[in-house]
Scaffold this active site. Structure first.
Site, PDB file in Angstrom:
ATOM      1  N   ASP A 152       0.855  -1.179   0.000  1.00  0.00           N
ATOM      2  CA  ASP A 152       0.000   0.000   0.000  1.00  0.00           C
ATOM      3  C   ASP A 152       0.901   1.242   0.000  1.00  0.00           C
ATOM      4  OD1 ASP A 152      -2.002   2.064   1.475  1.00  0.00           O
ATOM      5  OD2 ASP A 152      -3.195   0.479   0.553  1.00  0.00           O
ATOM      6  N   HIS A 208      -4.892  -7.968   0.588  1.00  0.00           N
ATOM      7  CA  HIS A 208      -4.237  -6.670   0.717  1.00  0.00           C
ATOM      8  C   HIS A 208      -3.543  -6.479   2.055  1.00  0.00           C
ATOM      9  CE1 HIS A 208      -3.509  -2.602  -0.581  1.00  0.00           C
ATOM     10  NE2 HIS A 208      -4.030  -2.122   0.544  1.00  0.00           N
ATOM     11  N   TYR A 224      -3.157  11.183   0.435  1.00  0.00           N
ATOM     12  CA  TYR A 224      -3.708  10.965  -0.901  1.00  0.00           C
ATOM     13  C   TYR A 224      -3.709  12.272  -1.692  1.00  0.00           C
ATOM     14  CZ  TYR A 224      -5.290   6.361   0.672  1.00  0.00           C
ATOM     15  OH  TYR A 224      -5.349   5.064   1.123  1.00  0.00           O
TER      16      TYR A 224
END
Length: 372
Positions: free
Chosen positions: A174, A349, A296
């Site tokens: 990630d 994930h 982000y």
């Protein structure tokens, strides 16, 4: 909280006030939820029945102090780098010739996602350094723009040097995969190799003239992510401050924002309610809903280009990952791909959290390819 103003490393003890625990319970008892979903499945998001059950347990059964004791027994520290306080866990292996390993988390899995790997990895001969990203957990929240992956990567290089290590490996998935990749390109002193379980190049894949069947399948997986799972991503990269108010004010909002990812990105019942609430509680008590989302926003303001590490790289592809990495892309993206496997029996994930044994096995296999 201890504020470090020099290059020193200071022991840090987690101690959330009783008043914060009582405030959370009070808010949960007064929560106002949206009406029940109209779809018969989770296609509209977290189903109300599941959320009600989780919130009830959070208010009446979950024990934050248990996690707090575990973390304090493990040992926590902070130091100031580039003007920002950085929190990290540092656990040394009993093996005298152990290899230092930097473990880098993402979102919404904070540094807690590696807890189940600490004993096995130190037992296999790794000294562990597990930092919290700026704006996450017990690290400081940046008060100005500019704390994107490159700056975080440089800070981690300083952290390792400050701890006295002159040779180490880095691992990430990630956001951790993005930052490890940037470190691979920056080549900070002592970094020998990086291992990834969610490579950054999935965002800007290397292009080949004759795509393989695996390469053709990857865009289909990416398309499903964009059409089904990317709502959080769009919001956090465009309006992190707006969603941050809701996440900071409402425990139900913070819980749902993270709970959805654990429901969607792990196998059914892979995580216990306590494991899920450990992560949610960390975000809630540290008030990092907005500051974590801003990463982000920072990333979206950088050119989308392939980052090419200039050192040995390993890639482990877990079978239920959001987008499975084709070998050919890993080969094109890395000058020195030392290790690659997509033959792993389970997990997706949140590999270190969901299947710590398999995760550790991958780290050990990779380390053998780059350790003298």
């Amino acid at each position: 909280m201890v504020i470090v103003t020099s290059n020193s490393v200071t022991p840090f003890r987690i101690a959330i006030p009783d008043s914060a625990l009582e405030d959370l319970k009070d808010r949960l008892h007064r929560v106002r939820l949206a009406g029940r979903q109209t779809a018969p499945d989770n296609s509209q998001g977290v189903q109300r029945e599941r959320l009600e059950e989780l919130l009830e347990y959070w208010a009446t059964g979950y024990d934050w102090r248990k996690l707090e004791r575990q973390l304090n027994e493990l040992g926590q520290s902070r130091t100031t780098i580039d003007g920002l306080g950085i929190h990290f866990t540092h656990v040394r292996s009993p093996h005298p010739d152990a290899t230092p390993l930097l473990l880098l988390h993402g979102w919404p899995g904070p540094f807690l996602e590696f807890l189940g790997t600490v004993g096995p990895l130190t037992g296999h001969g790794f000294h562990l350094v597990i930092p919290s990203m700026p704006g996450y957990g017990f690290s400081d929240q940046p008060t100005s723009t500019g704390w994107g992956p490159d700056r975080i990567a440089r800070a981690y290089g300083v952290l390792i040097q400050r701890l006295g290590y002159d040779s180490y490996l880095a691992q990430g998935g990630d956001w951790g995969g993005v930052i490890a990749t940037r470190m691979g390109a920056q080549r900070p002193a002592g970094l020998r190799a990086i291992h990834l379980n969610f490579p950054e190049f999935l965002a800007a894949p290397p292009v080949g003239d004759d795509p393989t069947p695996e390469e053709k399948a990857a865009p289909q997986q990416g398309s499903r992510f964009l059409t089904v799972h990317s709502g959080y991503h769009v919001v956090q990269r465009t309006r992190p401050q707006t969603i941050g108010y809701a996440l900071t004010d409402s425990p139900a909002g913070q819980a749902t924002w993270i709970y959805e990812k654990f429901l969607d990105w792990t196998r059914p019942d892979a995580l216990t309610p306590d494991e899920i609430l450990d992560h949610i509680s960390l975000y809630w008590y540290t008030g990092t809903g907005a500051s974590s989302a801003r990463l982000y926003w920072e990333y979206a303001r950088q050119p989308l280009a392939l980052t090419e590490p200039d050192l040995p790289v390993g890639v482990s592809v877990f079978p239920d990952e959001l987008t499975r990495t084709p070998r050919i892309r890993a080969e094109r993206a890395n000058h020195d791909l030392r290790y690659f496997t997509d033959d792993i029996p389970a997990c997706g994930h949140f590999a270190a959290l969901e299947q710590p044994e398999l995760f550790v096995e991958e780290i050990v296999k990779f380390a053998r390819t780059v350790t003298p």
